[in-house]
Design an enzyme around this catalytic site. Structure first.
Site, PDB file in Angstrom:
ATOM      1  N   SER A 110      35.912  45.476  49.191  1.00 25.92           N
ATOM      2  CA  SER A 110      35.953  46.817  48.602  1.00 25.92           C
ATOM      3  C   SER A 110      35.028  47.811  49.281  1.00 25.92           C
ATOM      4  O   SER A 110      35.181  49.018  49.080  1.00 25.92           O
ATOM      5  CB  SER A 110      35.600  46.747  47.106  1.00 25.92           C
ATOM      6  OG  SER A 110      34.303  46.200  46.924  1.00 25.92           O
ATOM      7  N   SER A 111      34.054  47.344  50.068  1.00 26.38           N
ATOM      8  CA  SER A 111      33.143  48.271  50.731  1.00 26.38           C
ATOM      9  C   SER A 111      32.468  47.590  51.902  1.00 26.38           C
ATOM     10  O   SER A 111      32.475  46.363  52.024  1.00 26.38           O
ATOM     11  CB  SER A 111      32.081  48.800  49.753  1.00 26.38           C
ATOM     12  OG  SER A 111      31.200  47.760  49.351  1.00 26.38           O
TER      13      SER A 111
ATOM     14  N   ARG B  53      28.838  48.174  54.723  1.00 26.73           N
ATOM     15  CA  ARG B  53      27.600  48.930  54.929  1.00 26.73           C
ATOM     16  C   ARG B  53      26.908  48.455  56.187  1.00 26.73           C
ATOM     17  O   ARG B  53      27.183  47.350  56.689  1.00 26.73           O
ATOM     18  CB  ARG B  53      26.655  48.781  53.736  1.00 26.73           C
ATOM     19  CG  ARG B  53      26.107  47.366  53.574  1.00 26.73           C
ATOM     20  CD  ARG B  53      26.545  46.729  52.294  1.00 26.73           C
ATOM     21  NE  ARG B  53      26.027  45.370  52.161  1.00 26.73           N
ATOM     22  CZ  ARG B  53      24.861  45.088  51.608  1.00 26.73           C
ATOM     23  NH1 ARG B  53      24.072  46.048  51.187  1.00 26.73           N
ATOM     24  NH2 ARG B  53      24.467  43.840  51.503  1.00 26.73           N
TER      25      ARG B  53
ATOM     26  N   ASP C 169      31.296  36.106  55.679  1.00 29.32           N
ATOM     27  CA  ASP C 169      30.216  36.647  54.850  1.00 29.32           C
ATOM     28  C   ASP C 169      29.548  35.576  53.988  1.00 29.32           C
ATOM     29  O   ASP C 169      28.342  35.649  53.726  1.00 29.32           O
ATOM     30  CB  ASP C 169      30.696  37.822  53.999  1.00 29.32           C
ATOM     31  CG  ASP C 169      31.956  37.552  53.190  1.00 29.32           C
ATOM     32  OD1 ASP C 169      32.385  36.382  53.090  1.00 29.32           O
ATOM     33  OD2 ASP C 169      32.529  38.528  52.666  1.00 29.32           O
TER      34      ASP C 169
ATOM     35  N   THR D 221      32.941  39.122  44.677  1.00 27.66           N
ATOM     36  CA  THR D 221      34.365  39.159  44.344  1.00 27.66           C
ATOM     37  C   THR D 221      34.881  37.746  44.080  1.00 27.66           C
ATOM     38  O   THR D 221      35.655  37.504  43.161  1.00 27.66           O
ATOM     39  CB  THR D 221      35.162  39.812  45.488  1.00 27.66           C
ATOM     40  OG1 THR D 221      34.672  41.140  45.699  1.00 27.66           O
ATOM     41  CG2 THR D 221      36.639  39.863  45.165  1.00 27.66           C
TER      42      THR D 221
END
Length: 477
Positions: free
Chosen positions: A10-11, A13, A233, A255
């Site tokens: 979802s994002s 950075r 990740d 998630t």
């Protein structure tokens, strides 16, 4: 200076990290949205957007005075990019939640049994594994494919011009043998691909190369050396677990919930297969022996659909206030909760169909989810101890879910284990310490974990209020 690029579903950075007075100090310098959407007949990621955002973040770094750095990229697993002989992408990047793999896994089992595939790979069966995605591809596009690059490998390629396959993410494809660490020819045949279509396999800590001069000049970027980190990740998150010694497990809570332990050898027996544990590869040639459990995806969907806007902290507070002494038992790993049209209605229909109390408020809905997640975690921890024949004492919870005090306490209560929550930034931290090891600033993974433990606050939750493994929790106790 080191920069972690951490991209989730979802994002994404960019986070800087450096040593200051013996502590690891981090700062988020750029954040951007991510998500998939329908492109023609498939749900696809906007991979060009991700590339542009990485470059935008590096521009910000340069404007902040960072003239030289290392860079590591981690993303989610299994999804890939097809590269043609001209070095360009052949089509959009299809998302793992797309329905194109429905029924493909079962078709593959007709050609090779589940037991044989598991013995070869040790990887948990999920319908979206790369093996089944590739098996669903049209032969024509595969015939045009020169290289198959997983998402972080593709982003590294776009930055450096080097095509490599990082090991921790590659292991999730269900195409690699964990014992000889090579691609399995029989599985490649089932997927309709061949060895030459995959890049050279490299371990975390490998220096890939510098960002191309053309990009540096066009975007005014820092001098940047790209390093292969734990590009899955979860591999970076587990590298960032502040644990030492033995008898600990981890839960990477985001998630998805990834619950397991770190091992030097895989477990490939039938019991491990039956309980659906996976042997993904980790940093420092370890194995992340874990179970993939549905996680905050359900809460994300409830929040998105609920008519009143609550942030996540407020959702936790509402769950604490919910008066549910006997919350409904919901099997959250049921496939019906993987991608329903309406998560709230799906939960309520399940409870109604099983003649249980139907949660209505945001507090009741979220407490029901947290309760059942904690029960699943407790059951998985029992299975984990049986499979590894090791007695656990501590569960480290990292990631965004580490902030969820009610879920942390429920997990401690149901499992009977001490829970240590934090850091929430474990993925970025694990990414950074691999860069620091490659740069010679840290001696080992253990040294990196000790640095994280001494640099960031942790919170401990001790079991209380419920019997070990209990499926009923008194929220007022």
């Amino acid at each position: 200076m080191h920069i972690a690029v951490d991209i989730g579903a979802s994002s994404g950075r960019l986070v800087t990290g450096e040593l200051k007075e013996g502590k690891l100090v981090i700062q988020e310098i750029h954040r951007f949205a991510n998500g998939y959407q329908k492109q023609g007949e498939f749900n696809c990621w906007d991979i060009d957007h991700l590339e542009e955002q990485i470059l935008s973040g590096l521009q910000k770094a340069k404007r902040q005075g960072i003239t030289a750095c290392t860079l590591g990229i981690d993303t989610w697993a299994v999804d890939y990019v097809l590269i043609g002989k001209d070095g360009e992408r052949l089509r959009d990047v299809i998302a793992y939640r797309d329905s194109r793999t429905d029924g493909i896994m079962e078709q593959v089992w007709e050609a090779m049994s589940k037991n044989e595939i598991y013995r070869k790979t040790g990887i948990q069966f999920q319908p979206f594994n790369s093996l089944y995605q590739l098996a669903s591809e049209e032969k024509e596009i595969i015939s045009q494919t020169d290289k198959i690059l997983l998402v972080p490998d593709y982003l590294n390629y776009r930055l450096t011009g080097k095509k490599l396959m990082e090991a921790t993410n590659a292991s999730t494809m269900q195409l690699l043998n964990p014992l000889n660490r090579t691609l399995d020819e029989e599985l490649l045949n089932l997927a309709g691909v061949h060895t030459s279509q995959f890049a050279e396999l490299v371990e975390p800590g490998t220096v890939i190369g510098s960002i191309r001069e053309k990009l540096r000049d066009a975007y005014d970027l820092p001098e940047c050396k790209v390093i292969a980190v734990g590009s899955h990740d979860t591999a970076s998150a587990i590298a960032g677990v502040p644990a030492s010694g033995e008898n600990w497990a981890y839960l990477s809570s985001g998630t998805w919930s990834l619950l397991g332990t770190e091992r030097k050898q895989p477990i490939l027996d039938d019991s491990s297969l039956e309980l659906n544990f996976t042997n993904e590869w980790g940093v420092d040639q370890t194995y992340r022996y874990l179970k993939n459990i549905i996680g905050m995806w359900i809460i994300q969907e409830i929040r998105r659909l609920y008519p009143v806007d609550y942030n996540y902290a407020e959702i936790v507070e509402e769950a604490i206030k919910a008066d549910l002494k006997q919350p409904p038992t919901v099997h959250l790993n049921d496939v019906r909760f993987l991608k329903p049209d309406n998560m709230i209605e799906e939960l309520q229909d399940y409870c109604r169909g099983t003649e249980q109390y139907v949660p209505k408020t945001i507090g009741e809905l979220s407490f029901t989810v947290f309760h059942n997640l904690a029960v699943i975690y407790s059951e998985a921890l029992i299975e984990l101890q049986e499979l590894t024949e090791e007695k656990l004492q501590t569960l480290h919870i990292v990631g965004g879910g580490a902030q969820n005090q009610i879920l942390n306490q429920l997990t401690a209560d149901y499992s009977g284990l001490q829970v240590i929550a934090g850091p929430t930034e474990a993925t970025a931290l694990g990414n950074l310490i691999v860069q620091m090891i490659a740069a010679g600033e840290l001696a080992s993974l253990d040294a990196g974990r000790q640095l994280i433990e001494s640099s960031f606050p942790l919170r401990t939750f001790s079991p209380a209020g419920a019997e070990k493994g209990s499926a009923v929790y008194d929220s007022k106790s």
